[in-house]
Each structure stands twice: as C-alpha cells, then as structure tokens.
Design a protein around this motif. Structure first.
Motif, PDB file in Angstrom:
ATOM      1  N   ILE A 220       0.845  -1.201   0.000  1.00 49.93           N
ATOM      2  CA  ILE A 220       0.000   0.000   0.000  1.00 49.93           C
ATOM      3  C   ILE A 220       0.880   1.250   0.000  1.00 49.93           C
ATOM      4  O   ILE A 220       0.631   2.219  -0.733  1.00 49.93           O
ATOM      5  N   THR A 221       1.939   1.227   0.824  1.00 55.48           N
ATOM      6  CA  THR A 221       2.862   2.359   0.889  1.00 55.48           C
ATOM      7  C   THR A 221       3.551   2.576  -0.450  1.00 55.48           C
ATOM      8  O   THR A 221       3.730   3.710  -0.903  1.00 55.48           O
ATOM      9  N   LEU A 222       3.932   1.481  -1.096  1.00 60.11           N
ATOM     10  CA  LEU A 222       4.537   1.582  -2.426  1.00 60.11           C
ATOM     11  C   LEU A 222       3.564   2.217  -3.411  1.00 60.11           C
ATOM     12  O   LEU A 222       3.944   3.083  -4.219  1.00 60.11           O
ATOM     13  N   GLY A 223       2.307   1.810  -3.362  1.00 62.22           N
ATOM     14  CA  GLY A 223       1.298   2.403  -4.237  1.00 62.22           C
ATOM     15  C   GLY A 223       1.097   3.888  -3.972  1.00 62.22           C
ATOM     16  O   GLY A 223       0.928   4.676  -4.906  1.00 62.22           O
ATOM     17  N   LEU A 224       1.130   4.284  -2.710  1.00 65.21           N
ATOM     18  CA  LEU A 224       1.031   5.707  -2.376  1.00 65.21           C
ATOM     19  C   LEU A 224       2.161   6.498  -3.020  1.00 65.21           C
ATOM     20  O   LEU A 224       1.968   7.616  -3.502  1.00 65.21           O
ATOM     21  N   SER A 225       3.365   5.929  -3.034  1.00 64.99           N
ATOM     22  CA  SER A 225       4.511   6.634  -3.606  1.00 64.99           C
ATOM     23  C   SER A 225       4.388   6.753  -5.123  1.00 64.99           C
ATOM     24  O   SER A 225       4.908   7.695  -5.721  1.00 64.99           O
ATOM     25  N   LEU A 226       3.707   5.809  -5.759  1.00 69.43           N
ATOM     26  CA  LEU A 226       3.515   5.889  -7.203  1.00 69.43           C
ATOM     27  C   LEU A 226       2.659   7.096  -7.578  1.00 69.43           C
ATOM     28  O   LEU A 226       2.883   7.737  -8.615  1.00 69.43           O
ATOM     29  N   HIS A 227       1.696   7.434  -6.735  1.00 71.95           N
ATOM     30  CA  HIS A 227       0.880   8.616  -6.994  1.00 71.95           C
ATOM     31  C   HIS A 227       1.669   9.892  -6.740  1.00 71.95           C
ATOM     32  O   HIS A 227       1.624  10.837  -7.525  1.00 71.95           O
ATOM     33  N   ARG A 228       2.433   9.904  -5.643  1.00 67.51           N
ATOM     34  CA  ARG A 228       3.178  11.109  -5.278  1.00 67.51           C
ATOM     35  C   ARG A 228       4.320  11.370  -6.232  1.00 67.51           C
ATOM     36  O   ARG A 228       4.685  12.508  -6.506  1.00 67.51           O
ATOM     37  N   GLY A 229       4.917  10.297  -6.765  1.00 70.88           N
ATOM     38  CA  GLY A 229       6.124  10.460  -7.566  1.00 70.88           C
ATOM     39  C   GLY A 229       7.334  10.366  -6.665  1.00 70.88           C
ATOM     40  O   GLY A 229       7.259  10.605  -5.459  1.00 70.88           O
ATOM     41  N   PRO A 230       8.484   9.982  -7.203  1.00 66.17           N
ATOM     42  CA  PRO A 230       9.672   9.787  -6.394  1.00 66.17           C
ATOM     43  C   PRO A 230      10.234  11.086  -5.865  1.00 66.17           C
ATOM     44  O   PRO A 230      10.674  11.944  -6.626  1.00 66.17           O
TER      45      PRO A 230
END
Length: 326
Positions: A220-230
């Motif tokens: 879930i945390t990984l998916g959140l980062s995909l929206h935010r961008g690196p």
C-alpha cells in the motif's frame, strides 16, 4: 499423469496468480493516494509502521521458529554466491558509475540482490517445486546475513556529526542492534531459536497478527509513492538508466550467477538447481523501498526497481520454469 507441457503451463499459471496480490495492493495504494483518503502523511506513517512494528514482528516470529543451521548446504552456498554477485554489482554500479553516496549505493545493492522471497517466493516454490523448504532457508539468509549488512551500510552512510567524531562511528556500530528494530527482532529470534524456548501463545499470536500486516502495508505504501512520484521530482534520463542497470542485475545477472554456481561449479541435482535459479530470479523485495524511506534517502530507485523487476521477472521465472522444470 499430466505431461511436461501440462505441468509447466499449470506452474506458469500459478506463477502469474502469485503476482496478482502485488499488483492489486499496489493499485489500491495508488488509488488511496490519488483520492487523498489518508492525508498527506500517510506514506510516511505507514512506512514507519512497517519498519518499526510490523516487519520486526514478522521477522521475530519467523526466526524464532526456525533453525539457522542450514547455511552450509550446497544449494544455499549457490544462492548466497548469486546474492553476493548481484548485491556487490549493484553497489558498485550505483556508487561508482552513477556517483551516489554509500547509503544510496546500499539501496542499490539491496534492490539488486534482495529477492521477494516471502509473498512471492513461497507461492512460486509451492507450485513449481512442490514445497517451500528452500525458500524458508533463503528468507533466513536474507534476514540474518544480507539485511544486517545492508543496514550497517545505511547506518554508516547516513550518520550525522556524532558519527564523524572520533569514536562516534564505533559507538553507532556497536549500538545499532538495539537501535534498529529489524536487527533487534532478528537477534531476539535467534536467541529464542538457539535456546529452544517455547513462547506462550500470548506472545506469539500478537506477533503473528502484526507480522501479517507487514507485506500488505508495504505494498500500500509503495502504491502511495507511485501517486506522489519519487521524492516529489521527476526521474531524469540518468535516473532511468540507473534503474535499468539495477533491474538488469536483479533479473538477469543474479539468476545467471545462480545457474553457473549451482550447475557447472557445484553440480547440484536438477531439482536443487531449479530451486536456486527460481529463487535468484525473484524480483526486488519491497524492503528496499521501506529502508530507503526510513533512512531519509531518495526512494525513486527502489520504487522503480521493484515495479520494473516484478514485471520482468514474470518472464524470467517462466523461462526458468520451462528450461529447468521436470
């Protein structure tokens, strides 16, 4: 009795099914981030929960119930050698070729050599090999050997002024096991395993429940980062080249190294050879992203390596199953 083609097709189907939870949970994380459901701090909070609470609980349960006396088996020697080749290559690439610091190079090493042995390795092994006993040994190796090395590099690469003063680095090194929940939980598990203690259910059951939350929360945390961008910025061409190099090491160099060591060098039986190569061909574990976030490093490399290696490994695992399967 089903022929070889039927068995391999069934194994490949099961292989793709094993990937489904990764994509679904990561997609849920992306949707949650896009909708702003959990707020701006959700990724940081969930990442800390995984690193400080859920993952230590899972590791303690795993290590305390296992025996670490299997590392001398030739199959583990082959897997350890492939890990050393991949992690070492990843470290050198990120450090020397792309000019990153030691801590970022440690994340590169982890993204190159730390396989997703738990939530992917176990179902793949059960379907293709018939049992997950070798994967259990791989998990222990990564917990007790690889992770402490990576965490030591991260700790030394991110230390502040206290670590640069005389004696500061030594103090940090000596106290890291009690400061780092991952290492502390693993060491406590080793103590329980070595002494043969039988812990009451009041201790083991809460650990089981907490540990079960580690993988889905990390996804879930990984998916959140995909929206935010690196790291709030776009990836440059150099960044993408770095990711491509790390993914190539993970998905190609590591299984090839495993094949070379397990086959021509150690002459392992066919079923052991398949087990070693399959485990080496597993994609990058989510731990690299969690570690990068916890240590305040850029998460773009780890995040993209996880996603890309998971895509590529669906092909390499299928090829390995077809070429080396019974």
């Amino acid at each position: 009795m089903p022929d070889r083609r039927t068995r391999i097709m069934a194994a490949v189907h099961a292989l793709f099914s094993a990937f489904a939870p990764i994509w679904v949970l990561t997609g849920i994380g992306y949707a949650v981030g896009r909708g702003g459901l959990l707020g701006e701090q959700a990724e940081a909070v969930l990442g800390r929960f995984v690193f400080h609470v859920a993952m230590p609980a899972a590791l303690f349960t795993m290590v305390s119930g296992a025996s670490p006396d299997v590392f001398g088996h030739p199959s583990m020697v082959a897997f350890a050698a492939s890990t050393a080749v991949a992690a070492g290559s990843g470290f050198v690439l990120v450090r020397r070729v792309f000019g990153r610091g030691r801590a970022d190079a440690a994340i590169g090493a982890m993204s190159s050599g730390h396989v997703n042995s738990a939530n992917l390795g176990i179902p793949v092994a059960v379907q293709v090999l018939g049992d997950a006993s070798f994967v259990a040994q791989v998990i222990l190796f990564q917990v007790l050997v690889l992770s402490p090395v990576i965490l030591t590099l991260l700790d030394s690469g991110t230390r502040g002024e206290d670590g640069r003063r005389a004696g500061g680095g030594l103090r940090r090194m000596l106290t890291m096991p009690v400061r780092n929940p991952i290492i502390l939980a693993s060491l406590l598990g080793v103590v329980v395993s070595a002494t043969g203690l039988r812990l009451p259910a009041a201790v083991t059951h809460p650990c089981d429940v907490l540990g079960a939350a580690a993988v889905p929360t990390a996804l879930i945390t990984l998916g959140l980062s995909l929206h935010r961008g690196p790291d709030g910025e776009g990836r440059t061409r150099r960044d993408r080249a770095e990711t491509a190099a790390v993914v190539a090491v993970k998905t190609l160099a590591q299984p090839l190294a495993a094949l070379l060591v397990a086959g021509p060098l150690l002459h392992l039986p066919d079923h052991q050879l398949l087990a070693v190569v399959l485990c080496a061909a597993l994609p990058t574990a989510q731990n690299s992203f969690i570690y990068a976030r916890e240590y305040g490093l850029g998460t773009g490399l780890a995040r993209d390596a996880i996603v890309a290696s998971t895509l590529v490994s669906m092909v390499t695992l299928s090829v390995a199953t077809w070429a080396l399967g019974p």
